[in-house]
Design an enzyme around this catalytic site. Structure first.
Site, PDB file in Angstrom:
ATOM      1  N   LYS A  81       0.838  -1.204   0.000  1.00  0.00           N
ATOM      2  CA  LYS A  81       0.000   0.000   0.000  1.00  0.00           C
ATOM      3  C   LYS A  81       0.875   1.257   0.000  1.00  0.00           C
ATOM      4  O   LYS A  81       1.890   1.319   0.706  1.00  0.00           O
ATOM      5  CB  LYS A  81      -0.897  -0.043   1.236  1.00  0.00           C
ATOM      6  N   SER A 156      -9.143   1.727   3.509  1.00  0.00           N
ATOM      7  CA  SER A 156      -8.213   2.448   2.663  1.00  0.00           C
ATOM      8  C   SER A 156      -7.205   1.561   1.932  1.00  0.00           C
ATOM      9  O   SER A 156      -6.417   2.053   1.131  1.00  0.00           O
ATOM     10  CB  SER A 156      -7.452   3.477   3.512  1.00  0.00           C
ATOM     11  N   SER A 180      -9.610  -0.774   7.368  1.00  0.00           N
ATOM     12  CA  SER A 180      -8.901  -0.625   6.096  1.00  0.00           C
ATOM     13  C   SER A 180      -8.173  -1.829   5.546  1.00  0.00           C
ATOM     14  O   SER A 180      -7.754  -1.807   4.392  1.00  0.00           O
ATOM     15  CB  SER A 180      -7.925   0.547   6.188  1.00  0.00           C
TER      16      SER A 180
END
Length: 468
Positions: A81, A156, A180
């Site tokens: 990420k 996220s 997330s």
């Protein structure tokens, strides 16, 4: 092997095939790079390719042929990420404010996966500042759910979950504040983990505040991959003051009696619950009962009656707001809607902040009592499956709800620091994945992995890969 067999093979198996010289690390890495080229234009999960992946794969192949000692992920590609630092590779945090930023060092979790033999191939899309239930931003755009491109993969860690679900990566490193890793995993049909708070150092992640709520965790397509990655990245690094407990300390372990499972569904959390999601949780409970677990529907009154999303949001506002304002100072015109929600939100009055902290303490007490009687809690992940793009009201049983209610089933375990992981166990009427969440007591990850692996073994879900 055929390329499609490689890019939908899990990381554990890929490592085994490489170790036994059935496939080359170069073949494996190339299969995933080709898959990115083929499908990412539709999904937009990848934001930066890591230079040198093929060269690293050739070096890994040479080590295999030389008979060198190999790490548990030797030659296996992985993604990260873009809120997590990667040395020499762009880490832009989903914002034009950080465009062109290249860290000098890897985040602890990234360094540990590399040390285990993993090969970084790409960074994945986050929402701006890794702070939203959707994955889009002004710098790298919107990520689509590979099961239906009109739907969000969540946030996220939405880019990470979409990349893994679509076969672009077998293993990823995401992060979780309130939903997330777990929410995006549920929305895209993969496995996501938030271990006990502090198990995995947060060093190299931004934002850090509120650090007592943030977690770094692995994401993959199998429980065993997530367990393997957890075993590699967990443990103190001497830099994160919340990460102090050695991974060798695990309060779970093998049971000499049947696994004790409590489950909740349509009346377990504050807010709405889609009937298909509730039915999936119930089916998972019945599946565990069918293989010998002691299963019982439970009632946790404080959990059911507490709006944990509001509690977490107001704690976040108090602690994250100053860091956000500092980051955007002089660049307010580059801020997207997600950070604006934080910047424009009212500061939490100190009396409310203290009251929310006390609510969290009471939740911890309720869970401490619960885990005296049960080994795990089985629950929905999100109250409804993935939604279409756009922060619009969600209709559940004919009533409109805020899309932020998607965090109702995950926020309690972020607030209390409990370990929780998600895996797919159902499918909605329109073909979207539905997950279930397995929660264990603090520092009892082995029990959580055991229960999740049992569920995975009896899952009746078919069509495990999206048609792209």
């Amino acid at each position: 092997m055929q390329q499609d067999n490689l890019y939908y093979t899990d990381a554990t198996k890929l490592a085994e095939l490489i170790l036994t010289k059935q496939v080359s690390p170069v073949e494996v890495v190339k299969a995933h790079l080709d898959r990115i080229d083929a499908v990412d234009p539709k999904v937009n999960a990848i934001v930066t390719m890591a230079d040198g992946a093929i060269a690293a794969a050739k070096k890994a192949e040479a080590a295999v042929m030389a008979g060198d000692t190999l790490g548990p992920l030797h030659g296996v590609p992985f993604t990260v990420k873009d809120s997590i630092d990667t040395a020499g590779v762009l880490t832009q945090r989903g914002s034009p404010i950080f465009k062109g930023r290249v860290p000098d060092t890897d985040a602890t979790a990234v360094a540990r996966v590399k040390a285990a033999g993993g090969i970084l191939i790409a960074k994945t899309n986050p929402p701006e500042f890794a702070t939203s239930i959707e994955t889009d931003n002004l710098l790298t755009g919107q990520t689509n759910n590979p099961w239906n491109l009109d739907y969000t993969p969540g946030g996220s860690s939405g880019g990470e979950s979409a990349a893994i679900a679509a076969g672009m990566s077998p293993l990823g490193i995401g992060s979780d504040l309130s939903i997330s890793t777990r929410g995006p995993a549920a929305h895209t049909g993969i496995v996501g983990l938030k271990a006990t708070h502090g198990r995995v150092p947060l060093t190299g992640h931004w934002p850090r505040a509120p650090r007592r709520l943030w977690h770094i965790g692995p994401m993959a397509r199998s429980v065993r991959d997530v367990a393997l990655a957890y075993s590699i990245i967990a443990g103190p690094d001497g830099a994160d003051g919340f990460s102090t407990v050695p991974p060798t300390i695990d309060l779970g372990g093998l049971q000499i009696r049947p696994l004790r499972v409590g489950w909740i569904a349509d009346n377990g959390f504050f807010g709405p619950i889609d009937p298909e999601v509730a039915a999936t949780a119930k089916a998972a409970a019945q599946a565990l009962a069918s293989i010998g677990a002691e299963v019982e529907e439970v009632d946790l009154p404080l959990l059911r009656d507490t709006d944990t999303v509001s509690v977490l949001w107001q704690l976040h506002q108090m602690e994250a707001g100053p860091g956000f304002r500092k980051a955007v100072a002089g660049h307010e015109d580059l801020v997207f809607r997600h950070a604006k929600l934080v910047l424009d939100g009212a500061e939490t009055p100190i009396a409310d902040f203290v009251a929310h902290e006390q609510t969290v303490e009471r939740l911890r007490d309720e869970f401490a009592s619960y885990f005296q009687r049960y080994d795990v809690l089985l629950a929905p992940v999100t109250p409804f499956p993935a939604t279409k793009h756009g922060l619009n009201d969600v209709i559940v049983d004919g009533k409109a709800w805020s899309p932020f209610q998607v965090m109702n089933g995950t926020s309690p375990f972020s607030l209390t620091g409990l370990p929780a992981m998600t895996l797919r166990f159902g499918t909605s009427h329109n073909g979207l994945p539905i997950g279930v969440q397995v929660v264990s007591s603090w520092y009892a990850e082995s029990t959580m992995f055991d229960a999740a692996a049992r569920l995975e073994s009896v899952s009746q879900v078919r069509n495990l890969h999206p048609a792209l």
